[in-house]
Scaffold this motif. Structure first.
Motif, PDB file in Angstrom:
ATOM      1  N   TYR A 140     -33.761  18.974 -16.537  1.00  0.00           N
ATOM      2  CA  TYR A 140     -34.811  18.588 -17.688  1.00  0.00           C
ATOM      3  C   TYR A 140     -34.410  18.845 -18.914  1.00  0.00           C
ATOM      4  N   THR A 141     -34.889  17.990 -19.765  1.00  0.00           N
ATOM      5  CA  THR A 141     -34.633  18.052 -21.358  1.00  0.00           C
ATOM      6  C   THR A 141     -35.348  19.402 -21.738  1.00  0.00           C
ATOM      7  N   GLY A 142     -34.929  19.909 -22.833  1.00  0.00           N
ATOM      8  CA  GLY A 142     -35.737  20.959 -23.560  1.00  0.00           C
ATOM      9  C   GLY A 142     -36.909  20.466 -24.047  1.00  0.00           C
ATOM     10  N   LYS A 143     -36.836  19.394 -24.869  1.00  0.00           N
ATOM     11  CA  LYS A 143     -37.814  18.733 -25.759  1.00  0.00           C
ATOM     12  C   LYS A 143     -38.493  17.867 -24.990  1.00  0.00           C
ATOM     13  N   LYS A 144     -39.804  17.622 -25.250  1.00  0.00           N
ATOM     14  CA  LYS A 144     -40.665  16.722 -24.510  1.00  0.00           C
ATOM     15  C   LYS A 144     -41.000  15.539 -25.158  1.00  0.00           C
ATOM     16  N   LEU A 145     -41.574  14.413 -24.428  1.00  0.00           N
ATOM     17  CA  LEU A 145     -42.156  13.401 -25.081  1.00  0.00           C
ATOM     18  C   LEU A 145     -43.731  13.498 -24.796  1.00  0.00           C
ATOM     19  N   GLU A 146     -44.468  12.375 -25.329  1.00  0.00           N
ATOM     20  CA  GLU A 146     -45.875  12.549 -25.316  1.00  0.00           C
ATOM     21  C   GLU A 146     -46.462  11.216 -24.816  1.00  0.00           C
ATOM     22  N   ILE A 147     -47.789  11.655 -24.102  1.00  0.00           N
ATOM     23  CA  ILE A 147     -48.480  10.445 -23.927  1.00  0.00           C
ATOM     24  C   ILE A 147     -50.097  10.890 -24.697  1.00  0.00           C
ATOM     25  N   VAL A 148     -50.793   9.562 -24.888  1.00  0.00           N
ATOM     26  CA  VAL A 148     -51.906   9.979 -25.765  1.00  0.00           C
ATOM     27  C   VAL A 148     -53.138   9.072 -24.844  1.00  0.00           C
ATOM     28  N   ASP A 149     -54.229   9.932 -24.837  1.00  0.00           N
ATOM     29  CA  ASP A 149     -55.289   9.568 -24.136  1.00  0.00           C
ATOM     30  C   ASP A 149     -56.090   8.475 -24.999  1.00  0.00           C
ATOM     31  N   LYS A 150     -56.205   7.208 -24.439  1.00  0.00           N
ATOM     32  CA  LYS A 150     -56.784   6.026 -25.362  1.00  0.00           C
ATOM     33  C   LYS A 150     -58.426   6.417 -25.823  1.00  0.00           C
ATOM     34  N   GLN A 151     -59.028   7.069 -24.822  1.00  0.00           N
ATOM     35  CA  GLN A 151     -60.493   7.390 -25.316  1.00  0.00           C
ATOM     36  C   GLN A 151     -60.631   8.580 -26.133  1.00  0.00           C
ATOM     37  N   THR A 152     -59.956   9.868 -25.820  1.00  0.00           N
ATOM     38  CA  THR A 152     -60.246  10.885 -26.460  1.00  0.00           C
ATOM     39  C   THR A 152     -59.253  11.155 -27.519  1.00  0.00           C
ATOM     40  N   GLY A 153     -58.180  10.522 -27.605  1.00  0.00           N
ATOM     41  CA  GLY A 153     -56.822  10.841 -28.474  1.00  0.00           C
ATOM     42  C   GLY A 153     -56.097  12.230 -28.182  1.00  0.00           C
ATOM     43  N   PRO A 264     -34.815   6.551 -30.821  1.00  0.00           N
ATOM     44  CA  PRO A 264     -35.317   5.056 -30.889  1.00  0.00           C
ATOM     45  C   PRO A 264     -36.653   5.087 -30.851  1.00  0.00           C
ATOM     46  N   ILE A 265     -37.459   5.952 -29.897  1.00  0.00           N
ATOM     47  CA  ILE A 265     -38.910   5.833 -29.534  1.00  0.00           C
ATOM     48  C   ILE A 265     -39.617   6.504 -30.164  1.00  0.00           C
ATOM     49  N   ARG A 266     -39.161   7.213 -31.268  1.00  0.00           N
ATOM     50  CA  ARG A 266     -39.863   8.370 -31.890  1.00  0.00           C
ATOM     51  C   ARG A 266     -41.095   7.914 -32.487  1.00  0.00           C
ATOM     52  N   ASP A 267     -41.264   6.710 -32.994  1.00  0.00           N
ATOM     53  CA  ASP A 267     -42.568   6.224 -33.729  1.00  0.00           C
ATOM     54  C   ASP A 267     -43.480   5.422 -32.825  1.00  0.00           C
ATOM     55  N   MET A 268     -43.089   5.346 -31.595  1.00  0.00           N
ATOM     56  CA  MET A 268     -44.052   4.506 -30.696  1.00  0.00           C
ATOM     57  C   MET A 268     -44.936   5.506 -30.024  1.00  0.00           C
ATOM     58  N   ILE A 269     -46.224   4.940 -29.704  1.00  0.00           N
ATOM     59  CA  ILE A 269     -47.148   5.676 -29.136  1.00  0.00           C
ATOM     60  C   ILE A 269     -47.468   4.884 -27.686  1.00  0.00           C
ATOM     61  N   PHE A 270     -47.507   5.909 -26.714  1.00  0.00           N
ATOM     62  CA  PHE A 270     -47.728   5.612 -25.311  1.00  0.00           C
ATOM     63  C   PHE A 270     -48.938   6.196 -24.602  1.00  0.00           C
ATOM     64  N   PHE A 271     -49.676   5.177 -24.099  1.00  0.00           N
ATOM     65  CA  PHE A 271     -51.066   5.790 -23.444  1.00  0.00           C
ATOM     66  C   PHE A 271     -51.069   6.052 -22.016  1.00  0.00           C
ATOM     67  N   SER A 272     -49.907   5.843 -21.424  1.00  0.00           N
ATOM     68  CA  SER A 272     -49.774   6.059 -20.092  1.00  0.00           C
ATOM     69  C   SER A 272     -48.306   6.363 -19.782  1.00  0.00           C
TER      70      SER A 272
END
Length: 504
Positions: A140-153, A264-272
């Motif tokens: 596993y990578t040491g750093k993590k990526l993120e996903i955002v809840d559309k309803q609550t943020g 490359p995906i650093r500025d993208m926001i993912f909801f799932s």
């Protein structure tokens, strides 16, 4: 003569700079000669024993006649490098194939020396340790990526799984919610499906999802990972604790993943998680198709050319994560799976024994002393008893056959009146087992009374408000059925005063 003098000076421990001064030869000439001598993997003393001809053969630039022969051999070096990655390939086999095409070519010793020199020059000797289809490194990578809840943020960090085949450097990457056993196993399933085959060994880090007890020399694997290895015919061989060199390749792959995928995906926001993994696969495809600077070929091409056909075929179904629980067989001959609150039968001879249950989403297997004693399809309906008739003792098998149809069929052997009475008795009772026992009692009365009497008793009792075994028994004991029979006989005689008087 200069080469022999150089050897003598190196035996004495002189540096290249010192040799240059003593021999009055430029340093830029001395250095390549020393590198070539070191590439021979022979000591300076052993090289002094070489004849002049053999000694000159070590240096392809020493004569014009030898230059052509070296150039002839050197054109095969990239091919040799690629072939040596294949399982079973040896230098001797490659040398014999070379000699068949070029009978005047180098002998085996010089062949190896020139090959070593070329490998040292392009700095790829370490790659020869990785055979095609041999290992898969996962981490596993040491750093993590993120996903955002559309309803609550709300922002949820997610783990990133990396797999790499060290021979071809073909890489797999995916995001998962955690490093827990369920997610870890699922990531391995998807990784092997991505490659289309399984290697001889899977090499994870010493994370808790893989190793129960870490050790530098003999780690204890958890049962789930052992089972996964058996399913895919792969050995699970974790890296040693505190030995980063064991996983240097996957650590290097992680750094490249940061550069080629995270950035490359650093500025993208993912909801799932699904959306995130779709974008990861797009970036991963670009990464695997990009050319590597040292080999000037892509990872995917190396995988298809060298490694893919050395992977083992995958089984028809992907591995299902198994859970393990210990339990004691109940007196009734069942074990309880408390996750679902269901019960599964085992052979009655194991009553009171400690067993182990192994189960996944589709089935439940029961083991005693590492031997499987029962297997069932998993049921998720609470309170259900899953029974295999052969597991039960003869007494239990008799009781398991109880049903309204069973008792009606047995009562019919006595007669229609008995069947009608038993059916009414079963229908009347709220608790079936109570009715079954009373029905069994009525049927067993045939051991003490003739069947025609039981028939009469049932017909006589049918008009009562309450049906029961005791009613039938009381009628038979008090001979009430016989009185009914006599009355019926009297009623069948024609009504004639003279005959009635004579009969009386």
């Amino acid at each position: 003569m200069d080469i022999r003098q150089l050897l003598l000076l190196k035996i004495k421990g002189e540096s290249n700079r010192s040799c240059s001064k003593i021999l009055s030869i430029h340093r830029n000439t001395i250095d390549p000669y020393v590198r070539l001598l070191n590439a021979c993997e022979l000591s300076y003393t052993e090289l002094l024993d070489f004849s002049d001809v053999d000694l000159l053969e070590l240096f392809p630039i020493s004569s014009n006649s030898d230059t052509d022969r070296y150039q002839q051999l050197s054109q095969y070096f990239p091919y040799f490098k690629k072939e040596l990655l294949r399982p079973g390939a040896t230098r001797e086999v490659l040398w014999r194939n070379y000699l068949q095409k070029h009978p005047e070519g180098y002998r085996y010793t010089q062949f190896n020396q020139h090959l070593n020199t070329w490998f040292n020059q392009i700095k790829v000797s370490g790659k020869l340790e990785h055979k095609a289809g041999d290992k898969l490194y996962i981490d596993y990578t040491g750093k993590k990526l993120e996903i955002v809840d559309k309803q609550t943020g709300e922002v949820t960090p997610v783990e990133v799984f990396v797999g790499i085949l060290p021979c071809s450097h073909y890489t797999y990457v995916e995001a998962s919610l955690s490093q827990k056993r369920e997610d870890f196993v699922q990531s391995i399933n998807k990784c092997l499906s991505f490659y289309g085959g399984s290697p001889k060994a899977i090499v994870p880090d010493n994370l808790k999802s893989a190793v129960t007890k870490a050790s530098k020399y003999e780690p204890i694997l958890n049962k789930s990972l052992k089972s996964l290895g058996l399913h895919y015919s792969s050995v699970i061989n974790p890296t040693r604790c505190y030995s980063p060199q064991d996983k240097a390749l996957v650590e290097g792959a992680v750094k490249l993943v940061y550069q080629r995928i995270f950035y490359p995906i650093r500025d993208m926001i993912f909801f799932s998680l699904e959306d995130l993994n779709k974008q990861i696969q797009i970036e991963l495809e670009k990464y695997n198709k990009s050319l590597m600077s040292k080999t000037e070929t892509s990872r995917v091409k190396q995988f298809l050319d060298i490694e893919k056909h050395y992977l083992q075929a995958l089984p028809p179904n992907e591995y299902q994560l198994k859970n393990y629980k210990k339990a004691k067989v109940q007196k009734m001959g069942y074990v309880s799976l408390w996750d679902d609150k269901t019960y599964y039968s085992v052979p009655y001879r194991y009553i009171g024994k400690q067993i182990e249950m192994q189960y996944d989403q589709t089935g439940v297997e029961i083991y005693y002393n590492s031997q499987r004693i029962a297997s069932h399809k998993r049921c998720f309906k609470k309170g259900t008893y899953i029974t295999v008739k052969e597991h039960m003792s003869s007494t239990h098998q008799f009781y398991s056959d109880w049903s309204p149809e069973y008792f009606e069929k047995q009562a019919l052997k006595i007669g229609e009146e008995t069947k009608k009475y038993v059916s009414a008795l079963i229908e009347q009772q709220a608790y079936p087992e109570t009715a079954y026992k009373q029905s069994l009692g009525i049927i067993n009365l045939k051991k003490e009374y003739p069947q025609h009497r039981i028939e009469l008793a049932c017909r006589m009792a049918f008009n009562h408000d309450r049906y029961s075994y005791r009613t039938i028994l009381r009628i038979l004991k008090n001979n009430m059925d016989l009185e009914l029979k006599n009355t019926e006989i009297q009623l069948t005689i024609p009504v004639h005063s003279n005959l009635r008087e004579n009969f009386c």
